[in-house]
Design an enzyme around this catalytic site. Sequence first.
Site, PDB file in Angstrom:
ATOM      1  N   ASN A  81       0.834  -1.209   0.000  1.00 17.30           N
ATOM      2  CA  ASN A  81       0.000   0.000   0.000  1.00 17.30           C
ATOM      3  C   ASN A  81       0.866   1.256   0.000  1.00 17.30           C
ATOM      4  O   ASN A  81       0.597   2.229  -0.717  1.00 17.30           O
ATOM      5  CB  ASN A  81      -0.905   0.022   1.237  1.00 17.30           C
ATOM      6  CG  ASN A  81      -1.899  -1.117   1.268  1.00 17.30           C
ATOM      7  OD1 ASN A  81      -2.232  -1.691   0.241  1.00 17.30           O
ATOM      8  ND2 ASN A  81      -2.365  -1.449   2.460  1.00 17.30           N
ATOM      9  N   THR A  82       1.906   1.247   0.835  1.00 21.37           N
ATOM     10  CA  THR A  82       2.820   2.392   0.901  1.00 21.37           C
ATOM     11  C   THR A  82       3.520   2.602  -0.437  1.00 21.37           C
ATOM     12  O   THR A  82       3.656   3.738  -0.906  1.00 21.37           O
ATOM     13  CB  THR A  82       3.853   2.176   2.024  1.00 21.37           C
ATOM     14  OG1 THR A  82       3.169   2.219   3.282  1.00 21.37           O
ATOM     15  CG2 THR A  82       4.940   3.244   2.002  1.00 21.37           C
ATOM     16  N   GLY A 141      -2.424   4.690   7.766  1.00 23.40           N
ATOM     17  CA  GLY A 141      -1.023   4.728   8.162  1.00 23.40           C
ATOM     18  C   GLY A 141      -0.095   4.374   7.017  1.00 23.40           C
ATOM     19  O   GLY A 141       0.986   4.961   6.869  1.00 23.40           O
ATOM     20  N   ASP A 142      -0.529   3.423   6.179  1.00 23.25           N
ATOM     21  CA  ASP A 142       0.265   3.061   5.001  1.00 23.25           C
ATOM     22  C   ASP A 142       0.346   4.241   4.040  1.00 23.25           C
ATOM     23  O   ASP A 142       1.400   4.499   3.441  1.00 23.25           O
ATOM     24  CB  ASP A 142      -0.367   1.876   4.272  1.00 23.25           C
ATOM     25  CG  ASP A 142      -0.579   0.671   5.171  1.00 23.25           C
ATOM     26  OD1 ASP A 142       0.134   0.541   6.181  1.00 23.25           O
ATOM     27  OD2 ASP A 142      -1.464  -0.148   4.847  1.00 23.25           O
ATOM     28  N   ALA A 143      -0.768   4.951   3.891  1.00 25.23           N
ATOM     29  CA  ALA A 143      -0.794   6.114   2.997  1.00 25.23           C
ATOM     30  C   ALA A 143       0.105   7.221   3.534  1.00 25.23           C
ATOM     31  O   ALA A 143       0.839   7.862   2.774  1.00 25.23           O
ATOM     32  CB  ALA A 143      -2.223   6.618   2.820  1.00 25.23           C
TER      33      ALA A 143
END
Length: 338
Positions: free
Chosen positions: A68-69, A300-302
């Site tokens: 995702n990150t 949080g991943d973003a």
Amino acid sequence: MAATKEYALLCLENPLLDIQAVGNEDLLKKYNLKANDAILASPEHMPLYEELLNNYDAKLIAGGAAQNTARGASYILPPNSVVYLGGVGKDKYADILRDAVKQVGLRVEYRVDPNVGTGKCGVVITGHNRSLCTDLGAANHYDLDHLKSPEIWPLVKNAEFYYVGGYHFTVCPPAIQALGEEAAANDKTFIVNVSAPFIAEFFKDPLDASSPYWDYVICNESEAAAYARSHSLSVAETDVAGIAKAIANLPKANAKKPRVAVITQGTLPTVVAIQGQDAVKEYPVHAIDASKINDTNGAGDAFAGGFVAGLVQGKPLETCVDMGQWLARLSIQELGPS
């Protein structure tokens, strides 16, 4: 200095297919899940995935925290900037992952396991909470041989920034160590995200082994509290600034770069501590109307995606934090870590 070469950012963790659905308290109780948590699946959880698919109108979304990150960073950076490593099976779910990442321009170099299926994560949404239950599958079989292979190691040597999601500490710590050592030896940037409280609590040894190589470490307030508890820090578990400062000042292999610890707190300010500096900075989060919040899964991943993209672009630290908050704000208005 901004990195302009192709594939300057290399990310490593566990690619998963998210099986995401709006659930209820009864479903959480049935599988002994907490409303806002992340765990690895045990045998009692295995029926959850089919139940979500069959009874809860589930959506299939490309997931895995660091993937995702990587997708988020790809959204910001120029084409051919990000490559992602992890393990998948030889199945239709891996094909779904490949199609999803191709749409956002992310290059993936998966280790393909012919005998184990692609990992999956059951995501049960209740209100603004999400409970993550992960069966790692083939992601659990990633190995150092893949990282050091003639096809992959040149990508490692080429990259200037390494990002490792904390869930990989359950899979292949030697691969994480290899990236950390490569970064320290060649003055590259090594970034670790703690990712979940249980990583700090139950995978403390491999986490600590990698800590001398951390140039940047990212976590949220729950993960910070778990770290403080498992490491018997002299500060309270609620003292986010104190924990950030303690983590920033851990021993470091590459003394040329002071370590930066970044702790997010949802709607509360992002806390940043820099090794050797007494002052701990706070960066208020941009307000968003609660009615616009669709799903906090992957926020949080973003944040990490925006933050790391800023690092790759050579932006000042405060700009990197702002980019992370901006991408997280976009993410929570969509279903899944979009």
